[in-house]
Design an enzyme around this catalytic site. Sequence first.
Site, PDB file in Angstrom:
ATOM      1  N   GLU A  40      43.928  21.295  27.702  1.00 26.33           N
ATOM      2  CA  GLU A  40      43.285  21.169  26.510  1.00 26.33           C
ATOM      3  C   GLU A  40      43.744  19.864  25.963  1.00 26.33           C
ATOM      4  O   GLU A  40      43.461  19.626  24.873  1.00 26.33           O
ATOM      5  CB  GLU A  40      43.643  22.117  25.730  1.00 26.33           C
ATOM      6  N   HIS A  57      47.777  25.541  19.948  1.00 23.67           N
ATOM      7  CA  HIS A  57      46.759  26.575  20.099  1.00 23.67           C
ATOM      8  C   HIS A  57      47.244  27.701  20.749  1.00 23.67           C
ATOM      9  O   HIS A  57      48.340  27.734  21.602  1.00 23.67           O
ATOM     10  CB  HIS A  57      45.620  25.750  21.218  1.00 23.67           C
ATOM     11  N   HIS A  91      46.494  32.453  21.423  1.00 27.12           N
ATOM     12  CA  HIS A  91      45.723  33.587  21.392  1.00 27.12           C
ATOM     13  C   HIS A  91      46.185  34.561  20.794  1.00 27.12           C
ATOM     14  O   HIS A  91      46.368  35.679  21.310  1.00 27.12           O
ATOM     15  CB  HIS A  91      45.480  33.994  22.988  1.00 27.12           C
ATOM     16  N   GLU A 130      48.162  35.802  -0.659  1.00 30.09           N
ATOM     17  CA  GLU A 130      48.712  34.466   0.069  1.00 30.09           C
ATOM     18  C   GLU A 130      47.607  33.328   0.467  1.00 30.09           C
ATOM     19  O   GLU A 130      47.773  32.271   0.636  1.00 30.09           O
ATOM     20  CB  GLU A 130      49.748  34.439   1.173  1.00 30.09           C
ATOM     21  N   HIS A 169      38.489  33.616  21.918  1.00 30.43           N
ATOM     22  CA  HIS A 169      39.280  32.852  22.782  1.00 30.43           C
ATOM     23  C   HIS A 169      40.664  33.027  22.108  1.00 30.43           C
ATOM     24  O   HIS A 169      42.030  32.990  22.334  1.00 30.43           O
ATOM     25  CB  HIS A 169      38.853  31.493  23.392  1.00 30.43           C
TER      26      HIS A 169
END
Length: 271
Positions: free
Chosen positions: A116, A139, A141, A169, A210
Amino acid sequence: MYNIFEAPFVREMCDITSNMYRMGWDERNGGNISYRLKAEEVEAYLDTKRVLRTLPLDFDASFIRGEYFIVTGTGRYFKNIEKCPQNNMGIIRIGENGRSYDILWGFEDGGRPTSELPTHLMNHIARMKVDPENRVVMHCHPANVLAMTFVHDLDDKAFTKTLWQMCTECIIVFPEGVSVLPWMVCGNTEIGVATAEKIRDTRVVVWAQHGIFGTGKDIDETFGLIETVEKAAEIYIKIMGVPLKQTITDAQLAVLAKEFGVTPREGYLEN
Ligand code: 2HA
Ligand code: ZN
């Protein structure tokens, strides 16, 4: 020259990747992080004239020419980074032409940066244009955010408002909201461009089915942002389908924002 294994940025990457693994957000080789370093930080630990390898970039990264990043490796497991940082991550510098990058440290067993990387660099560029202090792209999952993308409308406003309603919050931590992309193939420049379009307005972009892309000025802020979104998504998954007796109203969200001095995304709260 100091010992690079003791560098605060190496320690921080080891700590956060282990922690993210323990959160259950980074199964197998899931997830990737890039962290923009200051030249003087790197120079204290490395001879920056010594280039180990140079690799091509398939888009124009000249906006960040000469910038240093510590970045996790493609196919590598977050759970292993702390044990062996020199194989599972590395330090790169973007080339002067913006079309290549040099590896200066790490990836010692022949590895290379995350698949990525184009998306990370495009998102660094997009965020740096709105906030020059932005340093981190993360990034991962997380299960509840993913689960939510199967059952919730993927419209940015609708998704944001549900998250804001799940914990008090939320509107304070991400008043600009979150963005959502429909399912796409990952690891190419197309998803990079689509994410970078959205990341200008929101520090979080959810990739349907994803995971999540988060940005911030440091590791803690970015991690905290993702953690807050994931917590809200967890509450949503727990209560969805159950008749609600009460929620946080738009009027209450507006009061909260005012009290904490944040400006909610325009047009998201009904008045
Ligand atoms: O690194 O998470 O999106 C594996 C991934 C790709
Ligand atoms: Zn992923």
